[in-house]
Design an enzyme around this catalytic site. Structure first.
Site, PDB file in Angstrom:
ATOM      1  N   ARG A  83       0.951  -1.227   0.047  1.00  0.00           N
ATOM      2  CA  ARG A  83      -0.223  -0.046  -0.013  1.00  0.00           C
ATOM      3  C   ARG A  83       0.780   1.458  -0.066  1.00  0.00           C
ATOM      4  O   ARG A  83       0.569   2.088  -0.817  1.00  0.00           O
ATOM      5  CB  ARG A  83      -1.005  -0.029   1.387  1.00  0.00           C
ATOM      6  N   THR A  84       1.727   1.337   0.857  1.00  0.00           N
ATOM      7  CA  THR A  84       2.486   2.619   1.309  1.00  0.00           C
ATOM      8  C   THR A  84       3.393   2.971  -0.302  1.00  0.00           C
ATOM      9  O   THR A  84       3.140   4.259  -0.811  1.00  0.00           O
ATOM     10  CB  THR A  84       3.293   2.690   2.117  1.00  0.00           C
ATOM     11  N   LYS A 112      27.346  -4.773  -3.313  1.00  0.00           N
ATOM     12  CA  LYS A 112      28.723  -4.588  -3.490  1.00  0.00           C
ATOM     13  C   LYS A 112      29.428  -4.107  -2.009  1.00  0.00           C
ATOM     14  O   LYS A 112      30.562  -3.807  -2.239  1.00  0.00           O
ATOM     15  CB  LYS A 112      29.032  -3.813  -4.648  1.00  0.00           C
ATOM     16  N   ARG A 133      11.537   3.987   3.015  1.00  0.00           N
ATOM     17  CA  ARG A 133      11.275   3.196   4.062  1.00  0.00           C
ATOM     18  C   ARG A 133      12.505   2.165   4.344  1.00  0.00           C
ATOM     19  O   ARG A 133      12.996   1.682   3.577  1.00  0.00           O
ATOM     20  CB  ARG A 133       9.935   2.287   3.433  1.00  0.00           C
ATOM     21  N   HIS A 166       5.603   6.217  11.506  1.00  0.00           N
ATOM     22  CA  HIS A 166       5.001   6.014  10.030  1.00  0.00           C
ATOM     23  C   HIS A 166       4.143   7.339   9.814  1.00  0.00           C
ATOM     24  O   HIS A 166       2.972   7.223   9.886  1.00  0.00           O
ATOM     25  CB  HIS A 166       4.376   4.858   9.888  1.00  0.00           C
TER      26      HIS A 166
END
Ligand code: NCD
Length: 355
Positions: A83-84, A112, A133, A166
């Site tokens: 969703r986000t 790497k 996020r 959030h």
């Protein structure tokens, strides 16, 4: 921000960090719930509603798509998201921001051995905003701090950081509450009941902060003792004089609530598998609970859900979780417009439309 070392800045209380994320009294970065004041929340909700009104016609949609068509966005999601991620992606498309994405760090130079800090600094060379996020709490703040020490600072939006915050979920939750209680005196004075994994659920932490800005709101936290809300949240409620209660009695809370906010058990954090041993069966909303819920209460969930809410509840008019999803797209579009200072153009178009 650049006057502090990262360690000094990180240790500041949220209220002291917040002004550093603002420019000219409005969010430049969107990183923690504590940076949003009440007038800003009212304004953002108004802007989201105006934007969705304008988007009802083809002409309006084309107008919106031009507003940020000169900008590019990087969506850096180092944790799972449906969703986000899509909500920000769709919000970018609504306002014409061109989105790019890194979702799997196994496909980036982090494999790497590049540090996430260096990866994000690279994004800032190509893009005009970073929406991110990350599993590490405070990491989005660290990126904003780091960029403040470079020649190319770009806005950073926190789309979920660790177990901590959030903030844009909290904005869409506020928008949903505000719309739901529009005809009933707004959010003020309502009783919000949070249920589930409150120790590790970042959405509840951010929303609880914002609800303090609405006088008379009572907050109840319903969870097994091991998953109760953090003392830092309770301290801030105490300091603000907010009425709250912590309990494990879900059955008693249901008929008292104006809004019930269900959450799932966040067992991805549970390396020792401790919460698997907890009995969480008493913290689920079943179809039988609908009869005990006030007729004008609402049922919320940030999603994804497991079995905290029976799908049989979905068709009830008080079930708001799918509306939350839709509201999220509009509030995020509005936030992008504010960050880039293009919201006044929306107001002008809206005034012409409603004249
Ligand atoms: C939440 C999250 O990621 O914190 N999901 C979301 O963004 N709506 C809630 C969760 O994962 O349980």
């Amino acid at each position: 921000m650049s006057n502090f070392s990262w360690e000094e800045f990180f240790r500041l209380p949220p209220e002291q960090k917040a002004p550093h994320f603002q420019r000219n009294g409005r969010p430049y970065h969107a990183l923690i719930a504590q940076q949003f004041e009440r007038p800003f929340l009212d304004r953002l909700c108004e802007l989201a509603t105006r934007t969705r009104r304008i988007a009802k016609t083809r002409g309006g949609r084309l107008f919106l798509q031009d507003l940020l068509s000169d900008k590019r966005a990087m969506l850096y999601f180092a944790q799972p998201s449906t969703r986000t991620f899509l909500s920000f992606y769709a919000a970018c498309q609504i306002v014409g921001l061109q989105p790019a994405e890194v979702r799997d760090t196994n496909t980036s130079s982090e494999l790497k051995g590049e540090s996430p800090e260096d990866s994000v600094r690279t994004f800032s060379s190509y893009f005009d905003v970073i929406i991110m996020r990350h599993p590490v709490g405070g990491f989005a703040e660290k990126i904003a701090w780091m960029l403040s020490n470079t020649e190319r600072t770009v806005p950073v939006i926190n789309a979920g950081s660790g177990k901590d915050q959030h903030p844009t979920q909290a904005l869409l939750d506020i928008y949903t509450l505000q719309r739901s209680f529009e005809e009933r005196g707004g959010i003020e004075g309502k009783h919000v009941v949070f249920v589930g994994d409150l120790a590790r659920g970042r959405t509840v932490r951010s929303l609880s902060w914002l609800l303090k800005l609405y006088p008379g709101v009572r907050q109840t936290f319903v969870a097994p003792a091991a998953l109760q809300i953090g003392e830092d949240v309770l301290d801030s409620l105490r300091r603000a004089g907010v009425a709250f209660e912590c309990t494990d009695d879900f059955e008693a809370a249901v008929p008292q609530a104006d809004a019930i906010y269900m959450t799932r058990i966040q067992d991805e954090w549970d390396t020792a598998k401790e919460s698997a041993a907890l009995d969480t069966s008493r913290f689920k909303f079943t179809a039988a609970h609908l009869a005990r819920l006030k007729p004008d209460a609402i049922l919320m969930h940030p999603l994804p859900r497991r079995d905290e809410i029976a799908p049989a509840c979905d068709a009830d008019p008080r079930a708001m979780y799918w509306r939350q999803v839709r509201n999220g797209m509009w509030i995020r579009a509005a936030l992008l417009l504010v960050i880039f200072d293009r919201d006044v153009e929306v107001d002008r178009y809206y005034e012409d439309l409603t004249r």
